[in-house]
Design a protein around this motif. Structure first.
Motif, PDB file in Angstrom:
ATOM      1  N   ASP A 122      36.679  26.851  -2.337  1.00 22.51           N
ATOM      2  CA  ASP A 122      35.472  27.009  -1.525  1.00 22.51           C
ATOM      3  C   ASP A 122      34.230  26.472  -2.236  1.00 22.51           C
ATOM      4  O   ASP A 122      33.328  25.936  -1.588  1.00 22.51           O
ATOM      5  N   VAL A 123      34.187  26.613  -3.559  1.00 20.17           N
ATOM      6  CA  VAL A 123      33.005  26.122  -4.295  1.00 20.17           C
ATOM      7  C   VAL A 123      32.886  24.595  -4.140  1.00 20.17           C
ATOM      8  O   VAL A 123      31.829  24.100  -3.719  1.00 20.17           O
ATOM      9  N   PRO A 124      33.949  23.799  -4.435  1.00 21.08           N
ATOM     10  CA  PRO A 124      33.796  22.354  -4.245  1.00 21.08           C
ATOM     11  C   PRO A 124      33.472  21.968  -2.801  1.00 21.08           C
ATOM     12  O   PRO A 124      32.658  21.077  -2.563  1.00 21.08           O
ATOM     13  N   SER A 125      34.076  22.668  -1.816  1.00 22.37           N
ATOM     14  CA  SER A 125      33.774  22.323  -0.407  1.00 22.37           C
ATOM     15  C   SER A 125      32.306  22.564  -0.098  1.00 22.37           C
ATOM     16  O   SER A 125      31.688  21.821   0.662  1.00 22.37           O
ATOM     17  N   THR A 126      31.739  23.638  -0.690  1.00 23.17           N
ATOM     18  CA  THR A 126      30.324  23.941  -0.453  1.00 23.17           C
ATOM     19  C   THR A 126      29.451  22.825  -1.029  1.00 23.17           C
ATOM     20  O   THR A 126      28.547  22.311  -0.366  1.00 23.17           O
ATOM     21  N   ASP A 127      29.754  22.428  -2.263  1.00 18.84           N
ATOM     22  CA  ASP A 127      28.906  21.435  -2.913  1.00 18.84           C
ATOM     23  C   ASP A 127      29.061  20.038  -2.328  1.00 18.84           C
ATOM     24  O   ASP A 127      28.138  19.232  -2.391  1.00 18.84           O
ATOM     25  N   ARG A 128      30.223  19.758  -1.754  1.00 22.70           N
ATOM     26  CA  ARG A 128      30.412  18.428  -1.127  1.00 22.70           C
ATOM     27  C   ARG A 128      29.398  18.231  -0.011  1.00 22.70           C
ATOM     28  O   ARG A 128      28.961  17.119   0.257  1.00 22.70           O
ATOM     29  N   VAL A 129      29.017  19.331   0.649  1.00 22.30           N
ATOM     30  CA  VAL A 129      28.049  19.226   1.744  1.00 22.30           C
ATOM     31  C   VAL A 129      26.755  18.586   1.224  1.00 22.30           C
ATOM     32  O   VAL A 129      26.189  17.691   1.851  1.00 22.30           O
ATOM     33  N   ILE A 130      26.308  19.018   0.043  1.00 21.33           N
ATOM     34  CA  ILE A 130      25.052  18.490  -0.510  1.00 21.33           C
ATOM     35  C   ILE A 130      25.211  17.012  -0.848  1.00 21.33           C
ATOM     36  O   ILE A 130      24.423  16.160  -0.428  1.00 21.33           O
ATOM     37  N   VAL A 131      26.278  16.716  -1.598  1.00 21.61           N
ATOM     38  CA  VAL A 131      26.435  15.349  -2.091  1.00 21.61           C
ATOM     39  C   VAL A 131      26.633  14.382  -0.928  1.00 21.61           C
ATOM     40  O   VAL A 131      26.028  13.313  -0.877  1.00 21.61           O
ATOM     41  N   GLU A 132      27.439  14.770   0.030  1.00 22.95           N
ATOM     42  CA  GLU A 132      27.693  13.865   1.151  1.00 22.95           C
ATOM     43  C   GLU A 132      26.474  13.734   2.052  1.00 22.95           C
ATOM     44  O   GLU A 132      26.292  12.725   2.714  1.00 22.95           O
ATOM     45  N   THR A 133      25.637  14.776   2.069  1.00 21.62           N
ATOM     46  CA  THR A 133      24.404  14.651   2.867  1.00 21.62           C
ATOM     47  C   THR A 133      23.512  13.588   2.247  1.00 21.62           C
ATOM     48  O   THR A 133      22.970  12.721   2.935  1.00 21.62           O
ATOM     49  N   ILE A 134      23.391  13.648   0.908  1.00 19.32           N
ATOM     50  CA  ILE A 134      22.546  12.667   0.236  1.00 19.32           C
ATOM     51  C   ILE A 134      23.173  11.279   0.326  1.00 19.32           C
ATOM     52  O   ILE A 134      22.519  10.291   0.628  1.00 19.32           O
ATOM     53  N   ASP A 135      24.473  11.226   0.079  1.00 21.23           N
ATOM     54  CA  ASP A 135      25.121   9.926  -0.040  1.00 21.23           C
ATOM     55  C   ASP A 135      25.509   9.306   1.307  1.00 21.23           C
ATOM     56  O   ASP A 135      25.529   8.093   1.443  1.00 21.23           O
ATOM     57  N   GLN A 136      25.839  10.153   2.265  1.00 24.47           N
ATOM     58  CA  GLN A 136      26.348   9.618   3.531  1.00 24.47           C
ATOM     59  C   GLN A 136      25.466   9.944   4.735  1.00 24.47           C
ATOM     60  O   GLN A 136      25.074   9.042   5.461  1.00 24.47           O
ATOM     61  N   ALA A 137      25.169  11.243   4.919  1.00 21.06           N
ATOM     62  CA  ALA A 137      24.530  11.634   6.181  1.00 21.06           C
ATOM     63  C   ALA A 137      23.119  11.071   6.311  1.00 21.06           C
ATOM     64  O   ALA A 137      22.793  10.436   7.329  1.00 21.06           O
ATOM     65  N   ILE A 138      22.268  11.264   5.278  1.00 18.63           N
ATOM     66  CA  ILE A 138      20.881  10.781   5.400  1.00 18.63           C
ATOM     67  C   ILE A 138      20.874   9.249   5.534  1.00 18.63           C
ATOM     68  O   ILE A 138      20.258   8.718   6.458  1.00 18.63           O
ATOM     69  N   PRO A 139      21.615   8.512   4.647  1.00 19.80           N
ATOM     70  CA  PRO A 139      21.644   7.058   4.844  1.00 19.80           C
ATOM     71  C   PRO A 139      22.203   6.666   6.205  1.00 19.80           C
ATOM     72  O   PRO A 139      21.745   5.698   6.807  1.00 19.80           O
ATOM     73  N   ALA A 140      23.184   7.431   6.711  1.00 18.92           N
ATOM     74  CA  ALA A 140      23.770   7.079   8.007  1.00 18.92           C
ATOM     75  C   ALA A 140      22.723   7.185   9.110  1.00 18.92           C
ATOM     76  O   ALA A 140      22.588   6.298   9.951  1.00 18.92           O
ATOM     77  N   VAL A 141      21.967   8.304   9.076  1.00 18.42           N
ATOM     78  CA  VAL A 141      20.933   8.482  10.115  1.00 18.42           C
ATOM     79  C   VAL A 141      19.887   7.370   9.976  1.00 18.42           C
ATOM     80  O   VAL A 141      19.480   6.737  10.969  1.00 18.42           O
ATOM     81  N   LEU A 142      19.511   7.106   8.737  1.00 16.95           N
ATOM     82  CA  LEU A 142      18.499   6.079   8.480  1.00 16.95           C
ATOM     83  C   LEU A 142      18.993   4.711   8.934  1.00 16.95           C
ATOM     84  O   LEU A 142      18.276   3.948   9.609  1.00 16.95           O
ATOM     85  N   GLN A 143      20.246   4.407   8.577  1.00 17.52           N
ATOM     86  CA  GLN A 143      20.812   3.103   8.946  1.00 17.52           C
ATOM     87  C   GLN A 143      20.835   2.954  10.459  1.00 17.52           C
ATOM     88  O   GLN A 143      20.501   1.912  11.004  1.00 17.52           O
ATOM     89  N   PHE A 144      21.199   4.059  11.108  1.00 24.88           N
ATOM     90  CA  PHE A 144      21.256   4.020  12.565  1.00 24.88           C
ATOM     91  C   PHE A 144      19.863   3.746  13.142  1.00 24.88           C
ATOM     92  O   PHE A 144      19.684   2.889  14.006  1.00 24.88           O
ATOM     93  N   LEU A 145      18.854   4.469  12.619  1.00 26.55           N
ATOM     94  CA  LEU A 145      17.485   4.304  13.150  1.00 26.55           C
ATOM     95  C   LEU A 145      16.961   2.890  12.879  1.00 26.55           C
ATOM     96  O   LEU A 145      16.351   2.258  13.757  1.00 26.55           O
ATOM     97  N   ILE A 146      17.240   2.398  11.659  1.00 31.32           N
ATOM     98  CA  ILE A 146      16.758   1.055  11.315  1.00 31.32           C
ATOM     99  C   ILE A 146      17.389   0.013  12.243  1.00 31.32           C
ATOM    100  O   ILE A 146      16.705  -0.852  12.812  1.00 31.32           O
ATOM    101  N   MET A 147      18.711   0.119  12.416  1.00 34.18           N
ATOM    102  CA  MET A 147      19.399  -0.877  13.242  1.00 34.18           C
ATOM    103  C   MET A 147      18.960  -0.771  14.701  1.00 34.18           C
ATOM    104  O   MET A 147      18.757  -1.792  15.370  1.00 34.18           O
ATOM    105  N   ALA A 148      18.794   0.475  15.164  1.00 34.29           N
ATOM    106  CA  ALA A 148      18.355   0.649  16.556  1.00 34.29           C
ATOM    107  C   ALA A 148      16.949   0.054  16.706  1.00 34.29           C
ATOM    108  O   ALA A 148      16.662  -0.669  17.689  1.00 34.29           O
TER     109      ALA A 148
END
Ligand code: ATP
Length: 572
Positions: A122-148
């Motif tokens: 459970d500890v690694p699953s919790t922390d993956r949320v943070i890392v993937e948000t920084i590495d994937q989710a925020i850039p994904a939203v940004l990439q989507f907005l930029i391309m749109a």
């Protein structure tokens, strides 16, 4: 949302690392804009209008952008992994620290396997949320907005056509996440139950083999393992339905976009390069959407895991662990005044216990099984707190003392002499972390353990094995007596082992115990008549009540429960 907010607050300990990673992710994202623009220039300016002079610089720009993007990607991967490991370490340590501060009562109802699954998965699953948000989710939203934004800037009509499937995709993923959460919870509960069973069966492997119940144990494991599979499949069933649907909608958008683009080129409303550049841009626009699958799964499972971790972190600590009085001296007087305690509100384990132990006295606790003897010792260590009457140590009510102080002044030798899977030296130093080898040998000598330890090739460096499996029952007993001697506490709590030892070992253990009891107040759950006879006070418990108290001869003369217990033990 509150759970996720709390998860993200964990990243605040590393603002620099998190911000660097985010900035790199944002730069990588912005760089994607270069490629559709390069395509558009190559088609419209170089191919259609023959502007050769733009060819080299446009291609170089494209390659340069790709190179920079991949270099940043490499740095990001390393940085994110380092951040993730630090976050996992912090949370794991915090959780372990909390576990050590929880009352023993909590461990009565939570299995070790289940707790281990919280720390290990459970500890690694919790922390993956943070890392993937920084590495994937925020850039994904940004990439989507930029391309749109890029699309709307170049052709708002074609942009509208390209983005048409989006609202339906948004609706599907929202419904899916809501439904998936309870399924993830059930899946992780099933995994934790499997871990608990595995842990239990491994700890009891000798019993399983001795009673030849391997097939039954395998059946139970089989059922638990199947249950995990079934629960996981329920999660996956939802995913199997949803993600092809999302891809279908997204990919149909390409055809729609190309068809409309072709139509507008034929009508002369648009240059050919625009739909071509949109085709490249489409890849970048829908790349974040294709990542929604993994991200939704990650958020839903991370939220469930985080909740399980926070549930433990939010539990109240054992009371008065460090706070409370710390008297300068403890002579060893113990008084029970009408003390009582119930594990379960309906049936008291001990009630109305009153006795006085003067410093240096040995108090033997005797009585039939389940009479409440171990509970009396548990109240003295404050593993459990009295819920009736009180206990005084040198006239201080026990609940006003710091538990740390109390346990520092108490030696507790349990019936099962537990040794940790480390060297003998480390096992003994639990009692006194700065003990020298000379002090350790002196304690071993006093506990009649020195001869067999000296015969070991690695002596104090010998590793005890899991639960001390490397040593015999009699050896383990003497090692734990040596540990208590090293601590030299004014109050000793001793649960004498009942396991049968050969005469010589029994004599050695008895002698070691006598050395241990000398000059300190001792409460002994006595199974051996020799201990009982020599005790200064014998307390006989039955059904949680103190039915007789006195010296051996007096109690024998009284002809009550004690004399019957003595007769029975002599007959044995
Ligand atoms: N952790 C616990 N949770 C609930 N009930 C408990 C717990 N520990 C003991 N009990 C119950 O409290 C009562 C007293 O138990 P205790 O272990 O103190 O008896 P005992 O005299 O030491 O027994 P034995 O000689 O068999 O070790 C028993 O009825 C037992 O079932």
């Amino acid at each position: 949302m509150a759970v996720l907010k709390r998860v993200f607050s964990l990243a605040l300990h590393y603002p620099g690392r998190a911000a660097t990673s985010l900035v790199m992710a944002v730069i990588c994202t912005v760089l994607v804009l270069v490629l559709p623009t390069v395509t558009q220039v190559l088609v419209d300016e170089v191919m259609d209008k023959g502007r050769r002079e733009l060819l080299f610089q446009t291609a170089s720009l494209g390659i340069g952008a790709i190179l920079l993007r991949q270099t940043l990607f490499m740095l990001r991967t390393y940085g994110n992994n380092a951040l993730e490991q630090r976050l996992i370490h912090d949370l794991r340590k915090k959780l372990y620290d909390k576990l050590q501060r929880l009352p023993i009562k909590w461990f009565d109802t939570n299995s070790s396997g289940e707790i281990m699954s919280r720390v290990a998965s459970d500890v690694p699953s919790t922390d993956r949320v943070i890392v993937e948000t920084i590495d994937q989710a925020i850039p994904a939203v940004l990439q989507f907005l930029i391309m749109a934004g890029w699309m709307f800037y170049n052709s708002w009509e074609l942009a509208l056509v390209t983005l048409a499937p989006l609202p339906i995709i948004g609706l599907i993923t929202t419904i899916y996440s809501k439904r998936a959460e309870p399924r993830w919870r059930e899946s992780s509960e099933a995994s934790a139950a499997l871990n608990a069973l595995l842990h239990d069966n491994l700890a009891g492997i000798r019993q399983i083999k001795a009673y030849t119940v391997e097939p039954e144990a395998l059946d139970r494991f089989d059922a638990a393992s199947r249950h995990v599979g079934e629960k996981h499949m329920r999660v996956m069933k939802g995913q199997a339905l949803v993600w092809p649907g999302v891809s279908l909608l997204a990919e149909s958008g390409i055809i729609l976009m190309l068809a409309c683009g072709a139509w507008w080129v034929l009508e002369g409303k648009m240059e050919k390069g625009t739909p071509m550049a949109f085709l490249v841009a489409w890849g970048f626009l829908f790349d974040p959407i294709s990542r929604i699958n993994n991200l939704t799964q990650l958020y839903v499972s991370g939220k469930v895991a985080a909740k399980r971790v926070f549930d433990i972190l939010d539990l109240p600590d054992e009371t008065n662990l460090t706070e409370g009085e710390r008297p300068a001296e403890f002579k060893g007087k113990v008084v029970f005044e009408n003390a009582g305690f119930s594990y379960d509100p309906d049936s008291p384990a001990v009630q109305g216990v009153s006795l006085i132990a003067e410093p240096g006295m040995t108090v033997a606790l005797v009585g039939p099984t389940g009479a409440g003897k171990s509970t009396v010792l548990n109240l003295l260590t404050r593993f459990y707190e009295t819920d009736q009457g009180r206990i005084l140590l040198d006239d201080h009510p026990i609940e006003t003392l710091s538990k740390e102080w109390l346990r520092d002044h108490t030696g507790y030798v349990t019936q099962e002499s537990f040794l940790f899977n480390t060297t003998l030296r480390e096992n003994l130093r639990l009692a006194k972390p700065d003990a020298t080898d000379d002090e350790i040998w002196a304690a071993l000598d006093n506990a009649n353990a020195a001869p067999f330890v000296r015969d070991l090739p690695e002596k104090l460096d010998t590793v005890a094995g899991e639960r001390g499996v490397r040593f015999s029952g009699g050896e383990k007993q003497r090692l734990s007596i040596a540990r208590a001697l090293l601590k030299n506490p004014p109050l000793l709590l001793l649960d004498e082992a009942t396991s049968a030892l050969d005469n010589e070992t029994e004599r050695l253990v008895q002698q070691a115990l006598e050395n241990l009891r000398a000059d300190r107040t001792s409460f002994v759950i006595a199974h051996r008549l020799s201990t009982v006879r020599k005790a200064d006070l014998i307390c006989v418990l039955q059904d949680g009540k103190l039915v007789e108290c006195g010296k051996h001869e007096d109690l024998l003369a009284r002809g009550g429960l004690y004399s019957r217990l003595c007769e029975a033990s002599i007959r044995e």
